[in-house]
Write a protein that holds these residues in place. Structure first.
Motif, short mmCIF file in Angstrom:
data_model
loop_
_atom_site.label_atom_id
_atom_site.label_comp_id
_atom_site.label_asym_id
_atom_site.label_seq_id
_atom_site.Cartn_x
_atom_site.Cartn_y
_atom_site.Cartn_z
N THR A 133 0.85 -1.19 0.00
CA THR A 133 0.00 0.00 0.00
C THR A 133 0.89 1.23 0.00
O THR A 133 1.97 1.24 0.59
CB THR A 133 -0.94 0.05 1.22
N ILE A 134 0.43 2.26 -0.71
CA ILE A 134 1.09 3.56 -0.72
C ILE A 134 0.04 4.57 -0.34
O ILE A 134 -0.99 4.70 -1.02
CB ILE A 134 1.69 3.89 -2.10
N ASN A 135 0.27 5.25 0.78
CA ASN A 135 -0.70 6.23 1.30
C ASN A 135 -2.10 5.62 1.37
O ASN A 135 -3.07 6.20 0.92
CB ASN A 135 -0.67 7.51 0.48
N ASP A 136 -2.17 4.41 1.92
CA ASP A 136 -3.43 3.68 2.17
C ASP A 136 -4.15 3.23 0.91
O ASP A 136 -5.32 2.85 0.97
CB ASP A 136 -4.38 4.50 3.05
N ARG A 137 -3.47 3.22 -0.23
CA ARG A 137 -4.06 2.71 -1.48
C ARG A 137 -3.31 1.47 -1.91
O ARG A 137 -2.07 1.46 -1.89
CB ARG A 137 -3.99 3.75 -2.59
N PRO A 138 -4.02 0.43 -2.32
CA PRO A 138 -3.34 -0.81 -2.72
C PRO A 138 -2.63 -0.67 -4.07
O PRO A 138 -3.13 0.00 -4.98
CB PRO A 138 -4.48 -1.82 -2.81
N TYR A 139 -1.46 -1.27 -4.16
CA TYR A 139 -0.68 -1.30 -5.39
C TYR A 139 -0.09 -2.69 -5.56
O TYR A 139 0.17 -3.38 -4.57
CB TYR A 139 0.47 -0.28 -5.37
N GLN A 178 8.76 -5.77 0.78
CA GLN A 178 8.19 -7.08 1.06
C GLN A 178 6.68 -7.00 0.85
O GLN A 178 6.08 -5.92 0.92
CB GLN A 178 8.48 -7.48 2.52
N ALA A 179 6.06 -8.15 0.60
CA ALA A 179 4.61 -8.19 0.45
C ALA A 179 3.95 -7.57 1.68
O ALA A 179 4.41 -7.77 2.81
CB ALA A 179 4.14 -9.62 0.26
N HIS A 180 2.92 -6.79 1.43
CA HIS A 180 2.10 -6.16 2.46
C HIS A 180 2.79 -4.99 3.17
O HIS A 180 2.28 -4.52 4.19
CB HIS A 180 1.58 -7.18 3.47
N ASP A 181 3.93 -4.51 2.65
CA ASP A 181 4.54 -3.31 3.22
C ASP A 181 3.58 -2.15 3.06
O ASP A 181 2.84 -2.05 2.06
CB ASP A 181 5.86 -2.97 2.53
N SER A 182 3.59 -1.26 4.02
CA SER A 182 2.79 -0.06 3.98
C SER A 182 3.73 1.14 3.86
O SER A 182 4.55 1.39 4.74
CB SER A 182 1.96 0.06 5.26
N ILE A 183 3.61 1.86 2.74
CA ILE A 183 4.48 3.00 2.45
C ILE A 183 3.69 4.28 2.62
O ILE A 183 2.56 4.39 2.14
CB ILE A 183 5.04 2.89 1.01
N LEU A 184 4.29 5.23 3.30
CA LEU A 184 3.69 6.54 3.47
C LEU A 184 4.64 7.56 2.87
O LEU A 184 5.81 7.63 3.24
CB LEU A 184 3.47 6.86 4.96
N ILE A 185 4.13 8.32 1.89
CA ILE A 185 4.91 9.39 1.26
C ILE A 185 4.28 10.70 1.67
O ILE A 185 3.10 10.95 1.42
CB ILE A 185 4.93 9.25 -0.28
N ILE A 186 5.09 11.54 2.33
CA ILE A 186 4.60 12.83 2.80
C ILE A 186 5.31 13.92 2.01
O ILE A 186 6.53 13.98 2.00
CB ILE A 186 4.88 13.01 4.30
N GLN A 187 4.52 14.76 1.36
CA GLN A 187 5.06 15.85 0.54
C GLN A 187 5.02 17.16 1.33
O GLN A 187 4.00 17.50 1.93
CB GLN A 187 4.21 16.00 -0.72
N ALA A 188 6.13 17.87 1.35
CA ALA A 188 6.18 19.17 2.01
C ALA A 188 5.42 20.19 1.15
O ALA A 188 5.48 20.16 -0.07
CB ALA A 188 7.63 19.62 2.17
N THR A 189 4.70 21.06 1.83
CA THR A 189 3.97 22.13 1.14
C THR A 189 4.24 23.45 1.83
O THR A 189 4.55 23.49 3.02
CB THR A 189 2.46 21.88 1.11
N GLN A 190 4.10 24.52 1.08
CA GLN A 190 4.26 25.85 1.67
C GLN A 190 2.92 26.31 2.19
O GLN A 190 1.88 25.99 1.66
CB GLN A 190 4.74 26.84 0.60
#
Length: 67
Positions: free
Chosen positions: A4-10, A53-65
C-alpha cells in the motif's frame, strides 16, 4: 506482490526497491518529501537499497508551503 502507498493498494514486482516505487509514484520530483515503510522513516540515500516485502505499507509525505 501487494503493497500500500498512502493507504491505497498497489501491485509491484517481487524484489522491487523503495526507489523504484517512489519514482513510479512521484515521477522525477525527488525533493520535498519523506518516505516511511511500516512506520519507519527511510533515509533518501537508502531508498535504492531498501527492498520491499509483500504487504509493506508505504507513506509518502510531501512538504507544502503555507502560512
Amino acid at each position: 506482490m501487494k503493497i500500500t502507498i498512502n493507504d491505497r493498494p498497489y501491485e509491484v514486482a517481487e524484489g522491487a526497491t523503495l526507489q523504484s516505487v517512489v519514482v513510479a509514484h512521484m515521477g522525477d520530483k525527488q525533493t520535498g518529501f519523506a518516505v516511511a515503510v511500516n512506520q519507519e522513516v527511510i533515509a533518501r540515500g537508502d531508498h535504492d537499497r531498501h527492498y520491499l516485502q509483500a504487504h509493506d505499507s508505504i507513506l509518502i509525505i510531501q512538504a507544502t508551503q503555507g502560512g
